[in-house]
Motif scaffolding. Structure first.
Motif, mmCIF file in Angstrom:
data_model
loop_
_atom_site.group_PDB
_atom_site.id
_atom_site.type_symbol
_atom_site.label_atom_id
_atom_site.label_comp_id
_atom_site.label_asym_id
_atom_site.label_seq_id
_atom_site.Cartn_x
_atom_site.Cartn_y
_atom_site.Cartn_z
ATOM 1 N N THR A 70 0.809 -1.221 0.000
ATOM 2 C CA THR A 70 0.000 0.000 0.000
ATOM 3 C C THR A 70 0.841 1.269 0.000
ATOM 4 O O THR A 70 0.561 2.194 -0.778
ATOM 5 C CB THR A 70 -0.974 -0.008 1.191
ATOM 6 O OG1 THR A 70 -1.894 -1.080 1.022
ATOM 7 C CG2 THR A 70 -1.743 1.300 1.272
ATOM 8 N N PRO A 71 1.874 1.404 0.847
ATOM 9 C CA PRO A 71 2.659 2.652 0.803
ATOM 10 C C PRO A 71 3.236 2.946 -0.580
ATOM 11 O O PRO A 71 3.230 4.101 -1.023
ATOM 12 C CB PRO A 71 3.764 2.400 1.840
ATOM 13 C CG PRO A 71 3.161 1.427 2.800
ATOM 14 C CD PRO A 71 2.326 0.518 1.942
ATOM 15 N N ALA A 72 3.717 1.911 -1.273
ATOM 16 C CA ALA A 72 4.266 2.126 -2.613
ATOM 17 C C ALA A 72 3.192 2.600 -3.574
ATOM 18 O O ALA A 72 3.429 3.465 -4.428
ATOM 19 C CB ALA A 72 4.916 0.845 -3.125
ATOM 20 N N ALA A 73 1.980 2.039 -3.447
ATOM 21 C CA ALA A 73 0.880 2.468 -4.314
ATOM 22 C C ALA A 73 0.509 3.917 -4.072
ATOM 23 O O ALA A 73 -0.030 4.587 -4.955
ATOM 24 C CB ALA A 73 -0.335 1.562 -4.085
ATOM 25 N N LEU A 74 0.801 4.421 -2.872
ATOM 26 C CA LEU A 74 0.502 5.814 -2.537
ATOM 27 C C LEU A 74 1.675 6.746 -2.828
ATOM 28 O O LEU A 74 1.596 7.941 -2.524
ATOM 29 C CB LEU A 74 0.101 5.923 -1.065
ATOM 30 C CG LEU A 74 -1.195 5.191 -0.699
ATOM 31 C CD1 LEU A 74 -1.437 5.261 0.800
ATOM 32 C CD2 LEU A 74 -2.385 5.766 -1.453
ATOM 33 N N GLY A 75 2.753 6.210 -3.380
ATOM 34 C CA GLY A 75 3.843 7.063 -3.832
ATOM 35 C C GLY A 75 5.071 7.086 -2.949
ATOM 36 O O GLY A 75 5.961 7.914 -3.155
ATOM 37 N N LEU A 76 5.173 6.208 -1.945
ATOM 38 C CA LEU A 76 6.326 6.191 -1.058
ATOM 39 C C LEU A 76 7.384 5.199 -1.540
ATOM 40 O O LEU A 76 7.060 4.077 -1.922
ATOM 41 C CB LEU A 76 5.897 5.822 0.359
ATOM 42 C CG LEU A 76 5.230 6.930 1.181
ATOM 43 C CD1 LEU A 76 4.690 6.368 2.483
ATOM 44 C CD2 LEU A 76 6.205 8.059 1.451
ATOM 45 N N GLU A 77 8.621 5.606 -1.493
ATOM 46 C CA GLU A 77 9.733 4.695 -1.731
ATOM 47 C C GLU A 77 10.055 3.963 -0.432
ATOM 48 O O GLU A 77 9.734 4.425 0.664
ATOM 49 C CB GLU A 77 10.958 5.476 -2.212
ATOM 50 C CG GLU A 77 10.735 6.267 -3.493
ATOM 51 C CD GLU A 77 10.533 5.384 -4.712
ATOM 52 O OE1 GLU A 77 10.974 4.209 -4.670
ATOM 53 O OE2 GLU A 77 9.929 5.849 -5.693
ATOM 54 N N VAL A 78 10.717 2.818 -0.533
ATOM 55 C CA VAL A 78 10.994 1.986 0.640
ATOM 56 C C VAL A 78 11.755 2.758 1.711
ATOM 57 O O VAL A 78 11.499 2.624 2.913
ATOM 58 C CB VAL A 78 11.778 0.724 0.228
ATOM 59 C CG1 VAL A 78 12.213 -0.054 1.455
ATOM 60 C CG2 VAL A 78 10.924 -0.157 -0.680
ATOM 61 N N ASP A 79 12.698 3.597 1.301
ATOM 62 C CA ASP A 79 13.519 4.331 2.271
ATOM 63 C C ASP A 79 12.776 5.499 2.908
ATOM 64 O O ASP A 79 13.296 6.116 3.840
ATOM 65 C CB ASP A 79 14.790 4.860 1.591
ATOM 66 C CG ASP A 79 15.713 3.735 1.136
ATOM 67 O OD1 ASP A 79 15.599 2.631 1.694
ATOM 68 O OD2 ASP A 79 16.524 3.968 0.222
ATOM 69 N N ASP A 80 11.573 5.802 2.424
ATOM 70 C CA ASP A 80 10.837 6.963 2.921
ATOM 71 C C ASP A 80 10.068 6.687 4.208
ATOM 72 O O ASP A 80 9.617 7.626 4.862
ATOM 73 C CB ASP A 80 9.822 7.450 1.872
ATOM 74 C CG ASP A 80 10.485 8.032 0.644
ATOM 75 O OD1 ASP A 80 11.673 8.407 0.747
ATOM 76 O OD2 ASP A 80 9.829 8.129 -0.403
ATOM 77 N N TYR A 81 9.870 5.435 4.559
ATOM 78 C CA TYR A 81 8.961 5.140 5.664
ATOM 79 C C TYR A 81 9.389 3.875 6.394
ATOM 80 O O TYR A 81 10.191 3.078 5.900
ATOM 81 C CB TYR A 81 7.534 4.962 5.142
ATOM 82 C CG TYR A 81 7.324 3.719 4.303
ATOM 83 C CD1 TYR A 81 6.789 2.563 4.851
ATOM 84 C CD2 TYR A 81 7.676 3.696 2.952
ATOM 85 C CE1 TYR A 81 6.610 1.418 4.094
ATOM 86 C CE2 TYR A 81 7.505 2.563 2.181
ATOM 87 C CZ TYR A 81 6.967 1.425 2.753
ATOM 88 O OH TYR A 81 6.806 0.285 2.000
ATOM 89 N N ARG A 82 8.814 3.704 7.580
ATOM 90 C CA ARG A 82 8.975 2.481 8.349
ATOM 91 C C ARG A 82 7.682 1.697 8.278
ATOM 92 O O ARG A 82 6.602 2.280 8.441
ATOM 93 C CB ARG A 82 9.297 2.813 9.809
ATOM 94 C CG ARG A 82 9.376 1.598 10.731
ATOM 95 C CD ARG A 82 9.471 2.022 12.189
ATOM 96 N NE ARG A 82 9.488 0.871 13.080
ATOM 97 C CZ ARG A 82 9.353 0.957 14.406
ATOM 98 N NH1 ARG A 82 9.204 2.142 14.974
ATOM 99 N NH2 ARG A 82 9.368 -0.137 15.142
ATOM 100 N N TYR A 83 7.785 0.408 8.038
ATOM 101 C CA TYR A 83 6.598 -0.462 8.020
ATOM 102 C C TYR A 83 6.598 -1.311 9.280
ATOM 103 O O TYR A 83 7.614 -1.909 9.644
ATOM 104 C CB TYR A 83 6.593 -1.370 6.786
ATOM 105 C CG TYR A 83 5.366 -2.257 6.704
ATOM 106 C CD1 TYR A 83 4.176 -1.776 6.187
ATOM 107 C CD2 TYR A 83 5.414 -3.576 7.155
ATOM 108 C CE1 TYR A 83 3.048 -2.580 6.118
ATOM 109 C CE2 TYR A 83 4.284 -4.389 7.092
ATOM 110 C CZ TYR A 83 3.106 -3.888 6.575
ATOM 111 O OH TYR A 83 1.994 -4.686 6.516
ATOM 112 N N LEU A 84 5.447 -1.367 9.951
ATOM 113 C CA LEU A 84 5.341 -2.079 11.216
ATOM 114 C C LEU A 84 4.044 -2.879 11.241
ATOM 115 O O LEU A 84 2.974 -2.343 10.923
ATOM 116 C CB LEU A 84 5.343 -1.070 12.367
ATOM 117 C CG LEU A 84 5.204 -1.608 13.790
ATOM 118 C CD1 LEU A 84 6.404 -2.470 14.172
ATOM 119 C CD2 LEU A 84 5.043 -0.442 14.766
#
Length: 643
Positions: free
Chosen positions: A419-433
């Protein structure tokens, strides 16, 4: 202390103050600390928080203590109201008594909704002065708006109208959610305005007492502003709706991409042009008739293409009809600008009509231009088709106004790692928990796949699946939510089983949705058969729900015009990023209807053998609650009989 430490302290105080209803949950504490760290450190956070985590408190507590303005966007207005009337007042009291905020300063919160959710004082004044309620009682019709709801029905007579007018006189907020009785269809729309229709506070005779403007002022003074995701997207796309803010929480974030697609797109149908024509006619007689004619012509063309994607340069007859509609909207706008109404009420009508006509003209221009990165298709129903233009990607619209400008925490029970990628976030932009769920799913129930059924597209499937349903429902002694991916299968199953089951059977459409769920939840033996709208948001804890059945894996239709265009746009990885992702989230949502409290027990039965045999089954099950899995029907029947 750090923000995370202070947040955990307030969370612990909250749990203690809740008494017997409070419960210490490791996942909630983990999410609370992670949210505080995201707010303090400025790095985005995506949290998968299973049912029972208590995610609302987990993000509200750090928001309360952050010292910054936080916008909380929810998927539903009902959750907005819950946060503002329960969780936030409770936290306000605790934060004040424990002096946990900097300087002990109390915090303020506000709920902000779209303009059409507030009754319009100017329309109320016009209706009161003209005796419109008597006219409506006599005709059962309306020349008013809108928002896809049409005018009042014949049941919306003088008594109903007078009651709403009286409510408006004493209302504190003018919010439709505060109306404590059932409104006749279309009545609210007759006394509210859309953003396009509103001329603005300074140009409206009742602008100084406007409920919507008062809500905006409360939001400007608040530390926490609760909105729905639709309003957040409008603000991100440039409509000045929200006060300055640095922190955003998006709840039920698995739906956010679809919200962006809907809000960023354009929709045009016969109703919108017809209603605009009626608004124009109320100011300049006969000037709106051409708009209604354009609406009829466009609808005729759209019916021939219902459910289909349109070519980038056509069809030719639609382009001609839109071009003519644009010219007629321009002419109507000119007539409205030249009109010289007599009195404040008439001037307010003129401005509302002009706003609606101008907004429609902008929509038609966009539909004719078809910007790059969009797809045009025909949606709605065959009797009321709508021309829609939607973006192929949501991420490009969100990166600059949302992720580059603010710190975002997004959460859902079924967030999905993609979901974060579909919303425009790159892997390094966020933490997934993923904080899981406090429920012991393996003890609570079974996930059963009926591997012995024929393929879903086989003629033998419906009767065999219906027999399987009957056996499962009897073992569960009713108490079943049967979910279907098509109305056809729902009707076939309900028609066959209504006379064969000993248990009461409710079918979607028998009553309004809220009434259906109320009857289902209060009768332990009842079965409810429903389609896609009930795969999410149904919360029926306790013995009334022991069995959830899914007739097939919820893959999107291969001929869906928007998703077909997205598949082409993505290319080789389209099945994983479009079909598998959506099916997995919806499967998890449907499965999640079963266990809603720690005491719940039951079975989720999937009548689609692919869940046990397809090569993609592991990926599909990633978001599904970890119930024990079986393909043994006898085990399932014995388990249901034991409950």
């Amino acid at each position: 202390m750090s923000l995370a430490e202070r947040s955990l302290a307030l969370l612990a105080a909250t749990i203690e103050a809740l008494g017997p209803a409070g419960e210490q949950r490791a996942g909630q504490e983990q999410m609370c600390a992670a949210t505080a760290e995201a707010f303090a450190g400025g790095r985005h956070l995506a949290v998968a928080a299973g049912t029972g985590t208590g995610k609302s408190l987990a993000y509200l507590v750090p928001a309360v203590l952050s010292g910054q303005r936080v916008v909380v966007a929810t998927a539903t207005k009902a959750l907005q109201d819950q946060l503002a009337t329960k969780e936030l007042p409770f936290l306000a009291g605790l934060a004040a008594t424990r002096r946990l905020r900097p300087g002990g300063r109390p915090f303020r919160w506000a709920v902000l909704k779209g303009r059409s959710n507030y009754i319009c004082r100017q329309r109320v004044a016009e209706a009161s002065r003209t005796g419109l309620q008597l006219e409506l009682a006599a005709s059962g019709e309306s020349d008013g708006p809108h928002d896809g709801a049409g005018g009042p029905s014949a049941t919306a007579g003088a008594e109903d109208f007078a009651r709403l007018l009286a409510w408006a006189d004493r209302a504190a907020t003018g919010d439709r959610a505060d109306v404590d009785w059932e409104l006749p269809p279309g009545l609210w729309e007759r006394l509210s305005v859309s953003a396009a229709q509103c001329p603005g506070r300074t140009r409206c005779p009742a602008g100084g007492a406007c409920f919507a403007e008062a809500a905006r002022e409360r939001a400007d003074r608040a530390d926490i502003v609760v909105v729905n995701t639709h309003l957040l997207v409008l603000a991100l796309l440039g409509t000045p709706l929200l006060p300055p803010h640095d922190l955003v929480v998006i709840d039920e974030a698995h739906q956010f991409e679809d919200t962006v697609t809907a809000v960023a797109g354009v929709s045009l149908g016969e109703r919108g042009l017809r209603n605009a024509g009626q608004e124009v006619n109320a100011v300049v007689a006969q000037s709106g008739a051409p708009l209604a004619n354009s609406g009829r012509r466009i609808a005729e063309i759209l019916r021939e293409h219902h459910g289909k994607r349109l070519p980038s340069d056509g069809p030719h007859e639609l382009v001609e009809a839109l071009t003519l509609a644009s010219a007629r909207l321009e002419a109507a706008g000119a007539a409205l600008r030249a009109a010289q109404p007599d009195g404040d009420d008439a001037e307010a009508q003129r401005l509302r009509a002009l706003g609606e006509v101008s907004a429609l003209r902008e929509s038609v221009a966009e539909l004719l231009g078809r910007p790059e990165g969009t797809v045009a298709f025909v949606a709605g129903t065959s009797s009321a088709p709508e021309l829609r233009l939607a973006p192929l990607e949501a991420g490009g619209l969100l990166r600059e106004p949302l992720f580059e400008a603010r710190t975002v925490v997004m959460t859902s029970a079924t967030l999905g790692a993609a979901t974060p990628a579909a919303l425009g976030l790159e892997v390094d932009d966020y933490r997934y928990l993923d904080v899981g769920s406090p429920f012991d799913y393996r003890s609570a129930g079974l996930l059963y796949c009926a591997v012995d059924l024929p393929p879903r597209n086989s003629p033998a499937f419906p009767p065999r699946a219906i027999d399987e349903l009957e056996s499962l429902i009897n073992a569960a002694k009713g108490r079943t939510l049967a979910l279907f991916t098509s109305h056809r299968m729902l009707e076939e199953a309900a028609g066959a089983l209504r006379s064969r089951l000993r248990w009461p059977l409710l079918r979607q459409g028998d009553y309004p949705p809220a009434r259906l769920l109320e009857r289902f939840a209060t009768d332990d033996a009842t079965c409810l058969f429903a389609t896609i709208g009930f795969w999410q948001g149904v919360d029926v804890p306790g013995p009334a729900l022991t069995l959830v059945t899914l007739d097939r894996l919820p893959f999107p239709r291969p001929d869906d015009p928007l998703l077909a265009a997205r598949r082409e746009h993505i290319g080789d990885d389209a099945f994983r990023l479009v079909d598998l992702r959506r099916a997995g989230i919806l499967l998890a949502q449907g499965t999640g209807r079963l266990i809603r409290s720690a005491a719940d027990r039951g079975v989720v039965a999937v009548l689609d053998p692919r869940l046990a045999t397809a090569r993609y089954r592991t990926a599909l099950l990633e978001e599904v609650p970890p119930l024990r899995r079986t393909t043994d029907r006898a085990v399932v029947l014995d388990f249901l009989a034991s409950l």
